[in-house]
Design a protein around this motif. Structure first.
Motif, PDB file in Angstrom:
ATOM      1  N   GLU A 293       5.692  10.005  -3.254  1.00  0.00           N
ATOM      2  CA  GLU A 293       7.290   9.771  -3.647  1.00  0.00           C
ATOM      3  C   GLU A 293       7.716  10.639  -5.002  1.00  0.00           C
ATOM      4  OE1 GLU A 293       9.321   8.105  -1.866  1.00  0.00           O
ATOM      5  OE2 GLU A 293       7.971   6.879  -0.380  1.00  0.00           O
TER       6      GLU A 293
ATOM      7  N   PHE B  33       8.174  -1.635  -5.363  1.00  0.00           N
ATOM      8  CA  PHE B  33       8.960  -1.530  -4.054  1.00  0.00           C
ATOM      9  C   PHE B  33       8.752  -0.192  -3.544  1.00  0.00           C
ATOM     10  CE2 PHE B  33      12.659  -0.066  -2.014  1.00  0.00           C
ATOM     11  CZ  PHE B  33      12.842  -1.137  -1.038  1.00  0.00           C
ATOM     12  N   ARG B  34       8.510   1.036  -4.527  1.00  0.00           N
ATOM     13  CA  ARG B  34       8.378   2.438  -3.942  1.00  0.00           C
ATOM     14  C   ARG B  34       7.208   2.856  -4.640  1.00  0.00           C
ATOM     15  NH1 ARG B  34      11.694   4.947  -0.845  1.00  0.00           N
ATOM     16  NH2 ARG B  34      13.346   3.783  -1.359  1.00  0.00           N
ATOM     17  N   SER B  35       6.303   2.805  -4.073  1.00  0.00           N
ATOM     18  CA  SER B  35       4.903   3.396  -4.539  1.00  0.00           C
ATOM     19  C   SER B  35       4.287   4.443  -3.910  1.00  0.00           C
ATOM     20  CB  SER B  35       3.792   2.077  -4.473  1.00  0.00           C
ATOM     21  OG  SER B  35       4.347   0.848  -4.862  1.00  0.00           O
TER      22      SER B  35
ATOM     23  N   ARG C 136       1.952   8.224   0.107  1.00  0.00           N
ATOM     24  CA  ARG C 136       3.112   9.249  -0.054  1.00  0.00           C
ATOM     25  C   ARG C 136       3.506   9.569  -1.313  1.00  0.00           C
ATOM     26  NH1 ARG C 136       7.585   6.171   4.178  1.00  0.00           N
ATOM     27  NH2 ARG C 136       5.873   5.709   5.884  1.00  0.00           N
TER      28      ARG C 136
ATOM     29  N   SER D 188       7.497  -2.066  11.659  1.00  0.00           N
ATOM     30  CA  SER D 188       6.614  -1.619  10.831  1.00  0.00           C
ATOM     31  C   SER D 188       6.800  -2.256   9.319  1.00  0.00           C
ATOM     32  CB  SER D 188       6.792  -0.258  10.706  1.00  0.00           C
ATOM     33  OG  SER D 188       6.338   0.325   9.588  1.00  0.00           O
TER      34      SER D 188
ATOM     35  N   GLY E 215       6.071  -3.482   5.127  1.00  0.00           N
ATOM     36  CA  GLY E 215       5.298  -3.152   4.179  1.00  0.00           C
ATOM     37  C   GLY E 215       4.691  -4.255   3.317  1.00  0.00           C
TER      38      GLY E 215
ATOM     39  N   GLN F  27       0.562  -0.943   4.773  1.00  0.00           N
ATOM     40  CA  GLN F  27       1.599  -1.072   6.080  1.00  0.00           C
ATOM     41  C   GLN F  27       0.847  -2.350   7.112  1.00  0.00           C
ATOM     42  OE1 GLN F  27       2.451   2.731   7.522  1.00  0.00           O
ATOM     43  NE2 GLN F  27       4.391   2.611   6.591  1.00  0.00           N
TER      44      GLN F  27
ATOM     45  N   ALA G 211       0.777   4.290  11.654  1.00  0.00           N
ATOM     46  CA  ALA G 211       1.064   4.459  13.276  1.00  0.00           C
ATOM     47  C   ALA G 211       0.457   5.143  14.051  1.00  0.00           C
ATOM     48  CB  ALA G 211       2.748   4.671  13.237  1.00  0.00           C
TER      49      ALA G 211
ATOM     50  N   GLU H 163      15.134  -2.373   2.263  1.00  0.00           N
ATOM     51  CA  GLU H 163      14.361  -2.481   3.433  1.00  0.00           C
ATOM     52  C   GLU H 163      13.076  -2.988   3.124  1.00  0.00           C
ATOM     53  OE1 GLU H 163      13.823   1.253   5.373  1.00  0.00           O
ATOM     54  OE2 GLU H 163      11.978   0.437   6.400  1.00  0.00           O
ATOM     55  N   LEU H 164      12.838  -4.246   3.856  1.00  0.00           N
ATOM     56  CA  LEU H 164      11.246  -4.680   3.986  1.00  0.00           C
ATOM     57  C   LEU H 164      10.457  -4.259   5.023  1.00  0.00           C
ATOM     58  CD1 LEU H 164      11.550  -8.758   3.473  1.00  0.00           C
ATOM     59  CD2 LEU H 164      10.595  -6.966   1.798  1.00  0.00           C
ATOM     60  N   GLU H 165      11.309  -3.937   6.123  1.00  0.00           N
ATOM     61  CA  GLU H 165      10.648  -3.552   7.378  1.00  0.00           C
ATOM     62  C   GLU H 165      11.442  -2.862   8.154  1.00  0.00           C
ATOM     63  OE1 GLU H 165       8.561  -6.641   9.261  1.00  0.00           O
ATOM     64  OE2 GLU H 165       8.635  -5.881  11.354  1.00  0.00           O
ATOM     65  N   GLY H 166      11.051  -1.945   9.300  1.00  0.00           N
ATOM     66  CA  GLY H 166      12.026  -1.168  10.142  1.00  0.00           C
ATOM     67  C   GLY H 166      11.544  -1.674  11.369  1.00  0.00           C
TER      68      GLY H 166
ATOM     69  N   ARG I  38      11.382   3.690  19.748  1.00  0.00           N
ATOM     70  CA  ARG I  38      10.595   5.276  19.347  1.00  0.00           C
ATOM     71  C   ARG I  38      10.658   5.833  20.840  1.00  0.00           C
ATOM     72  NH1 ARG I  38       7.343   5.836  14.267  1.00  0.00           N
ATOM     73  NH2 ARG I  38       7.280   8.043  14.963  1.00  0.00           N
TER      74      ARG I  38
ATOM     75  N   GLU J 161       8.557  -0.313  17.501  1.00  0.00           N
ATOM     76  CA  GLU J 161       7.533  -0.430  16.261  1.00  0.00           C
ATOM     77  C   GLU J 161       8.281  -1.283  15.173  1.00  0.00           C
ATOM     78  OE1 GLU J 161       7.878   2.902  13.446  1.00  0.00           O
ATOM     79  OE2 GLU J 161       5.988   3.267  13.698  1.00  0.00           O
TER      80      GLU J 161
ATOM     81  N   PHE K 112       0.246   2.466  -0.735  1.00  0.00           N
ATOM     82  CA  PHE K 112       0.897   1.061  -0.427  1.00  0.00           C
ATOM     83  C   PHE K 112       0.171   0.603   0.861  1.00  0.00           C
ATOM     84  CE2 PHE K 112       3.882   2.876   2.750  1.00  0.00           C
ATOM     85  CZ  PHE K 112       4.010   4.231   2.437  1.00  0.00           C
TER      86      PHE K 112
END
Ligand code: GAP
Length: 507
Positions: free
Chosen positions: A248, A256-258, A246, A377, A379, A263, A216, A332-335, A339, A375, A261
């Motif tokens: 993490e 899923f949580r890498s 990130r 956003s 993944g 976006q 972003a 969550e797939l997308e938010g 903003r 936005e 990744f």
């Protein structure tokens, strides 16, 4: 093992066996939170990104009440001037509370640990990783022994609470998930998720830079460049697909949580008084997009964030969630976030010394305003995993029980061509058909092994149609079309294969 864990294990095994996803650098024991996509996974991921770019940027849906808008794309560098991340708030605030175990050296996200506690205020407590059945089972066994009850009786003697709710003074009484000694968990500490690196020969604070944790900010930093170099006018959106990184604390649940990744993000700029209309438009558009690609609506859930969950700059946010097999809760797939003008104001202040440096003027009313931003956003890897789990099908009555029911737009291979046997003039008929299809879409040719095995291979790859050239082809010019989803067969003229595929796949 629960049914859901069992399905997840089958999916992971199929993805490895058929070359969708491998652990990164597996030959050296791997590295947590990093993944490689194999030949089929690469095609699938590419199809997802192409579908998003085509449907959101090149051919976006009509705006609300027929409102015109434009969409353009950028492709920004991963490493940016670190001042970007100071202005965006990532240097100061992009952190998760983290807990270390001094004995096992494991690191956990504080909000992902739960604790079994008894009624006794001074008694021992047992921590486990939430959403991890094995970790919970281990903690329950230890707790049952401590409280001198059976595992079945444990829930009447104890309660399970989030670690966050335990007073830090009581941490000395907690047994960590894999620890032998009590009291080895540290109190939660903020841990910045950005990966650091150095630019140039010197490695000091002046050369420190970051791998971007989201795409972003590249868009915000180029807002004025795009406006000045194109003829876009508010309302318009800038889109970008790219890698984000990130660090993490607890990468998990497969991809899923890498830690690395991709976006697919849109920053959509609009007039402040129209922003709620655009927020609702993008929320509904994005939900419909997943459905159009075969994600069943009963597994998709738009979840509006509560007031207490919203980021400080956000007026509203809807998470588009999906029910993955690794959890009983949707994830969550997308938010889709409202903003406001937070980012343009922040970059205006930090780069030009003026909050409204990126204000625009409305041609009609001459009104000057800093655009508000919606936005969406998403993944790429999360949607790839959702598409894989959604496609995974098992039918023990089929000769090839495991098959992948990908939506035709996402299927890595669209068709396969087989001569029934690699002789008797069959390859001579099959090869030109294969070459003809291949010019238009991904297609494979296979002349080896039994026809059943060849169909099974294509079923696992999620190939919607196979064409088989057999003895009858030479007599009447027809080929067998075999359908992936129900294994049914029909015959069509060999000259119609491309037309048949274009019609059935809607490509
Ligand atoms: N620019 C806003 C932003 O980055 P986010 O909710 O942190 O918001 C957006 O991330 C999307 O990126 C998520 O919905 C998810 O699909 C994906 N994503 C975030 N962290 C991820 C991770 N560690 N591994 C895989 N995908 C991730």
């Amino acid at each position: 093992m629960s049914k859901q864990t069992d399905i997840m294990e089958k999916i992971v095994a199929l993805c490895r066996r058929r070359g969708f996803i491998f652990g990164s650098s597996e030959i050296y024991g791997g590295i947590g939170g990093f993944w490689d996509y194999g030949p089929l996974g690469t095609e699938l991921k590419r199809n997802i990104k192409d579908a998003w770019w085509f449907d959101m940027v090149q051919n976006p849906p009509p705006g609300p009440n027929g409102t015109e808008y434009q969409m353009v794309g950028v492709d920004c560098s991963i490493i940016m001037n670190p001042k970007v991340w100071e202005a965006s708030g990532h240097v100061g605030g992009f952190s998760d509370p983290m807990v270390d175990c001094k004995e096992t050296k494991s690191r956990y996200r504080a909000d992902q640990l739960s604790v079994i506690q008894g009624r006794d205020a001074d008694g021992q407590m047992f921590a486990f990783t939430s959403d991890d059945e094995e970790s919970e089972d281990k903690a329950r066994k230890k707790a049952a022994k401590y409280f001198k009850v059976s595992v079945e009786e444990l829930s009447s003697a104890t309660s399970v609470v989030p670690l966050d709710s335990i007073d830090v003074a009581a941490f000395a009484r907690i047994l960590g998930p894999d620890a032998k000694e009590v009291g080895t968990l540290t109190v939660p500490r903020a841990f910045n998720l950005m990966f650091e690196t150095y630019v140039g020969a010197l490695q000091d604070s002046t050369s420190k830079a970051y791998l971007r944790p989201e795409t972003a900010q590249g868009i915000f930093a180029n807002f004025k460049n795009v406006m000045d170099s194109t003829r876009v006018k508010i309302p318009f959106g800038i889109a970008q697909i790219g890698k984000a990184f990130r660090n993490e604390i607890n990468p998990r649940n497969y991809t899923f949580r890498s830690r690395e990744f991709e976006q697919m993000e849109i920053e959509f700029f609009c007039k402040p008084d129209t922003s709620m209309m655009w927020y609702e438009f993008w929320r509904d558009t994005r939900l419909a997009w997943y459905e159009s690609l075969g994600i069943k609506s009963d597994k998709l859930r738009p979840r509006q964030q509560g007031e207490d969950e919203l980021a400080h700059y956000s007026d509203a946010c809807t998470d588009i969630e999906y029910l993955f097999p690794f959890s009983e809760e949707t994830q969550e797939l997308e938010g889709v976030a409202h903003r406001g003008s937070f980012d343009l104001n922040a970059h205006g202040r930090a780069s030009k010394g003026k909050e409204d440096a990126f204000a625009v003027i409305d041609d009609a009313t001459k009104e000057r305003f800093v655009p508000h931003v919606i936005e969406p956003s998403a993944g790429v890897d999360r949607f790839t995993l959702a598409a894989i789990t959604e496609a995974y099908s098992f039918d023990e009555n089929r000769a090839s029980p495991e098959f992948m029911k990908f939506h035709p737009r996402l299927a890595p291979i669209k068709a396969a061509v087989f001569p029934l046997v690699a002789k008797d003039g069959m390859p001579e008929i099959a090869e030109p058909i294969f070459r003809d299809i291949k010019k238009r879409m991904p297609c494979q040719y296979d002349a080896k092994q039994s026809i059943g095995k060849r169909y099974a291979r294509m079923d696992e790859a999620g190939t919607p149609f196979c064409f088989t050239i057999d003895g009858q082809t030479k007599d009447d010019g027809t080929v067998t079309v075999r359908h992936r989803d129900d294994a049914s067969q029909e015959r069509i003229d060999k000259s119609r294969c491309v037309e048949y595929l274009q019609d059935k796949l809607g490509l």
